[in-house]
Design a protein around this motif. Structure first.
Motif, PDB file in Angstrom:
ATOM      1  N   UNK A  46      36.230  92.183  59.762  1.00 40.66           N
ATOM      2  CA  UNK A  46      35.925  90.906  59.124  1.00 40.66           C
ATOM      3  C   UNK A  46      35.041  89.982  59.958  1.00 40.66           C
ATOM      4  N   UNK A  47      35.234  89.967  61.256  1.00 41.89           N
ATOM      5  CA  UNK A  47      34.510  88.997  62.093  1.00 41.89           C
ATOM      6  C   UNK A  47      33.333  89.622  62.841  1.00 41.89           C
ATOM      7  N   UNK A  68      49.461  94.501  56.467  1.00 42.63           N
ATOM      8  CA  UNK A  68      50.135  94.140  57.714  1.00 42.63           C
ATOM      9  C   UNK A  68      49.140  94.144  58.881  1.00 42.63           C
ATOM     10  N   UNK A  69      48.330  95.195  58.957  1.00 46.28           N
ATOM     11  CA  UNK A  69      47.352  95.267  60.054  1.00 46.28           C
ATOM     12  C   UNK A  69      46.378  94.093  59.991  1.00 46.28           C
ATOM     13  N   UNK A  70      45.934  93.764  58.786  1.00 41.11           N
ATOM     14  CA  UNK A  70      45.019  92.623  58.626  1.00 41.11           C
ATOM     15  C   UNK A  70      45.669  91.334  59.135  1.00 41.11           C
ATOM     16  N   UNK A  71      46.900  91.093  58.692  1.00 37.43           N
ATOM     17  CA  UNK A  71      47.581  89.847  59.054  1.00 37.43           C
ATOM     18  C   UNK A  71      47.772  89.756  60.563  1.00 37.43           C
ATOM     19  N   UNK A  72      48.196  90.875  61.158  1.00 38.30           N
ATOM     20  CA  UNK A  72      48.469  90.902  62.597  1.00 38.30           C
ATOM     21  C   UNK A  72      47.175  90.711  63.402  1.00 38.30           C
ATOM     22  N   UNK A 111      49.719  86.562  71.729  1.00 39.95           N
ATOM     23  CA  UNK A 111      50.740  85.898  70.930  1.00 39.95           C
ATOM     24  C   UNK A 111      50.252  85.469  69.548  1.00 39.95           C
ATOM     25  N   UNK A 112      49.004  85.839  69.227  1.00 42.66           N
ATOM     26  CA  UNK A 112      48.578  85.682  67.838  1.00 42.66           C
ATOM     27  C   UNK A 112      49.323  86.659  66.939  1.00 42.66           C
ATOM     28  N   UNK A 113      49.781  87.749  67.530  1.00 46.11           N
ATOM     29  CA  UNK A 113      50.530  88.721  66.695  1.00 46.11           C
ATOM     30  C   UNK A 113      52.045  88.567  66.786  1.00 46.11           C
ATOM     31  N   UNK A 114      52.464  87.364  67.142  1.00 42.67           N
ATOM     32  CA  UNK A 114      53.908  87.112  67.180  1.00 42.67           C
ATOM     33  C   UNK A 114      54.476  86.893  65.770  1.00 42.67           C
ATOM     34  N   UNK A 115      53.595  87.060  64.792  1.00 46.39           N
ATOM     35  CA  UNK A 115      54.053  87.013  63.387  1.00 46.39           C
ATOM     36  C   UNK A 115      54.191  88.438  62.840  1.00 46.39           C
ATOM     37  N   UNK A 116      54.231  89.422  63.743  1.00 47.11           N
ATOM     38  CA  UNK A 116      54.250  90.824  63.321  1.00 47.11           C
ATOM     39  C   UNK A 116      55.418  91.177  62.399  1.00 47.11           C
ATOM     40  N   UNK A 117      56.577  90.617  62.651  1.00 45.08           N
ATOM     41  CA  UNK A 117      57.735  90.912  61.792  1.00 45.08           C
ATOM     42  C   UNK A 117      57.469  90.440  60.366  1.00 45.08           C
ATOM     43  N   UNK A 118      56.959  89.216  60.251  1.00 41.63           N
ATOM     44  CA  UNK A 118      56.626  88.673  58.928  1.00 41.63           C
ATOM     45  C   UNK A 118      55.502  89.493  58.294  1.00 41.63           C
ATOM     46  N   UNK A 119      54.577  89.939  59.112  1.00 44.21           N
ATOM     47  CA  UNK A 119      53.479  90.767  58.609  1.00 44.21           C
ATOM     48  C   UNK A 119      53.997  92.065  58.018  1.00 44.21           C
ATOM     49  N   UNK A 120      54.957  92.673  58.685  1.00 46.03           N
ATOM     50  CA  UNK A 120      55.522  93.925  58.183  1.00 46.03           C
ATOM     51  C   UNK A 120      56.295  93.700  56.886  1.00 46.03           C
TER      52      UNK A 120
END
Ligand code: BES
Ligand code: MN
Ligand code: ZN
Length: 502
Positions: free
Chosen positions: A140-141, A183-187, A285-294
């Protein structure tokens, strides 16, 4: 990439991949190709290390007399040991190699094989599934992607006998892959783009698949008494939110009753708060939302393949920031359960978010079980590295089922103990509990799980600490480096094997 399935016939153009079994025993199609090219394959095998073992790979360019531009030999190994995940890995490796070679289309031929408990049509679907999973990119970027690194492979055809069944099996797998990709996108998203509000908006998009999405804002959560979750987000300019996703795949009366419940930690960025983390590596720590992402990717997978279950996904979305309004060490908050918590370290914030999310979920839905996922502790990486998620639970049956699902899809879990003796560590002299243990660096992941259990009543519950699994620094055949999407396949399989056949 587009995937197709067909009956076996030799292609006239593009690339052709055929299988070779252990000790270089040629599959029927490999034999036919060898014959049509006056012994090309046998000649190539003589000058190579290829032995037909699992993972072996040999490319023969511009073969004469065949029309196709290359023939690829895929090592399958011993048929008695072959698993679906092996074939996925072969598909992932094949697609990756063809992409770097500049190929555009490939036909993979899977002949009839003597297999124990496996169908060749399922393996054909797995080959395509692996290729799909392995060629994921987060682009995306990248505005100036050089020509050479852009993927070239646009078509994979997998040929086998009874290909209609393969096509059907793949349709479900593709839905699961779309969940994994979400999930991968969000993380992978940076925290300036993905924060509680924008994350919730991404969840809202799932309504097009038939998922009902509710978003609770701070005012609503305050009314519910979620002081524990709200305390974490109070140092952020971004408003916290709790998203509830409903998938009702069971018709009529059974609708929405006793759902399966999945709960996720969604810390969109974790600075540590006033207990600030050190600078180096903080970007992770941008991927500290991994649980929610899953949890979000899982809901997409279940809806995408129209799973015959009722499931809810609940995710607590916050940003853990230090500012003038941030929570301090020593503060005491009151959770929705009524229990009070002394905050001794503002960096132990995930458990504070989950405390209210778990309580809310069991209180409102009376679920069949609750499974939470969280990048909860650095300590779990010390225990298990990047090979297994930590599993903590009050229910042996749930653990066995999760373990089996993990084995089947290659997303491992490993159970760690829980007991009163660990729970003692979070007694507080001034509140009902404190948010870190007294044991220093010892048993950090277990103590965190003990904290979570204080917010779980009698419902069967499992906690997956995925801090070592949500992100990968190394490429694997079906998991490119970056956000892994870990847990979507595990839980999809767990649901499929245990709750959809009744
Ligand atoms: N999000 C972290 C855990 C983490 C660390 C995830 C590394 C992924 C990679 C969590 O919020 C945290 O900071 N945990 C602390 C707990 C401690 C203060 C008791 C930790 O693990 O150090
Ligand atoms: Mn933290
Ligand atoms: Zn965290």
């Amino acid at each position: 990439m587009k995937f197709a399935f067909s009956e076996i016939s030799l292609p006239k153009r593009g690339s052709l991949a055929v299988t070779v079994y252990e000790s270089n025993e040629l599959s029927p199609t490999a034999k036919a190709v060898d014959k049509a090219s006056s012994g090309l394959i046998q000649k190539a095998l003589k000058t190579s290390r290829f032995k037909g073992k699992k993972g072996d790979y040999l490319e023969i360019l511009a073969p004469e007399g065949l029309g196709v531009s290359r023939v690829i030999l895929i090592g399958i190994g011993k048929l008695s040991e072959l698993t679906q995940t092996d074939v996925e890995a072969a598909g992932g490796s094949l697609a990756k190699k063809l992409n770097s070679a500049g190929a555009q289309g490939v036909t993979v031929i899977l002949d009839e094989m003597k297999l124990k408990g496996l169908k060749v049509t399922d393996l054909a679907a797995s080959m395509a599934f692996g290729a799909k999973l392995g060629t994921y990119r987060f682009r995306k970027y990248k505005t100036d992607d050089e020509e050479n690194s852009a993927p070239t492979l646009t078509r994979m055809t997998v040929s086998c006998k009874g290909s209609a069944a393969a096509r059907k099996a793949f349709a479900d797998m593709e839905a699961v892959a779309e969940g994994v990709f979400l999930t991968r996108d969000l993380v992978s998203e940076p925290a300036n783009e993905l924060y509680p509000e924008s994350f919730a908006a991404r969840c809202k998009e799932l309504t097009s698949l038939g998922i009902k999405v509710e978003i609770l804002n701070e005012a609503k959560m305050a009314k519910l008494g979620m002081g524990s979750l709200l305390g974490v987000g109070q140092g952020s300019e971004r408003e916290s939110s709790l998203v509830v996703m409903h998938w009702n795949g069971l018709p009529g009366k059974r609708a929405a009753k006793e759902p399966l419940a999945f709960v996720g930690k969604g810390v969109c960025f974790d600075t540590g708060g006033i207990s600030l983390k050190p600078g180096p590596g903080m970007e992770e720590m941008k991927w500290d939302m991994g649980g929610a992402g899953t949890v979000t990717g899982l809901m997409k997978a279940l809806a995408g393949r129209k799973a015959k279950v009722n499931a809810v996904g609940v995710i607590g979305l916050v940003e853990n920031m230090p500012d003038g309004n941030a929570q301090r060490p020593g503060d005491i908050v009151k959770s929705m359960s009524g229990q009070t918590i002394e905050i001794l370290n503002t960096d132990a914030e995930g458990r504070l978010v989950l405390a209210d999310a778990l309580w809310y979920t069991q209180d409102r839905f009376k679920p069949k079980f609750m499974i939470d996922l969280a990048t909860l502790t650095g300590a779990i990486i010390i225990s298990l590295g990047h090979e297994n998620a930590g599993l903590f639970s009050n229910d042996d049956g749930l653990c066995d089922a999760l373990f089996a699902a993990g084995e089947a899809v290659g997303e491992g879990v490993w159970r760690l103990p829980m007991s009163k003796d660990y729970a003692k560590q979070i007694k507080s002299p001034i509140a009902d509990m404190q948010n870190i243990g007294t044991g220093g660096r010892g048993a950090g992941s277990i103590v965190a799980a003990e904290f979570l259990q204080k917010f779980v009543n009698d419902v069967p519950w499992a906690h997956l600490d995925i801090a070592g699994m949500a992100w990968s620094k190394a490429d694997k055949p079906t998991v490119p480096k970056g956000g892994t999407g870990y847990g979507v396949r595990l839980l999809d399989r767990f649901v499929r094997d245990n709750y959809e056949n009744s």
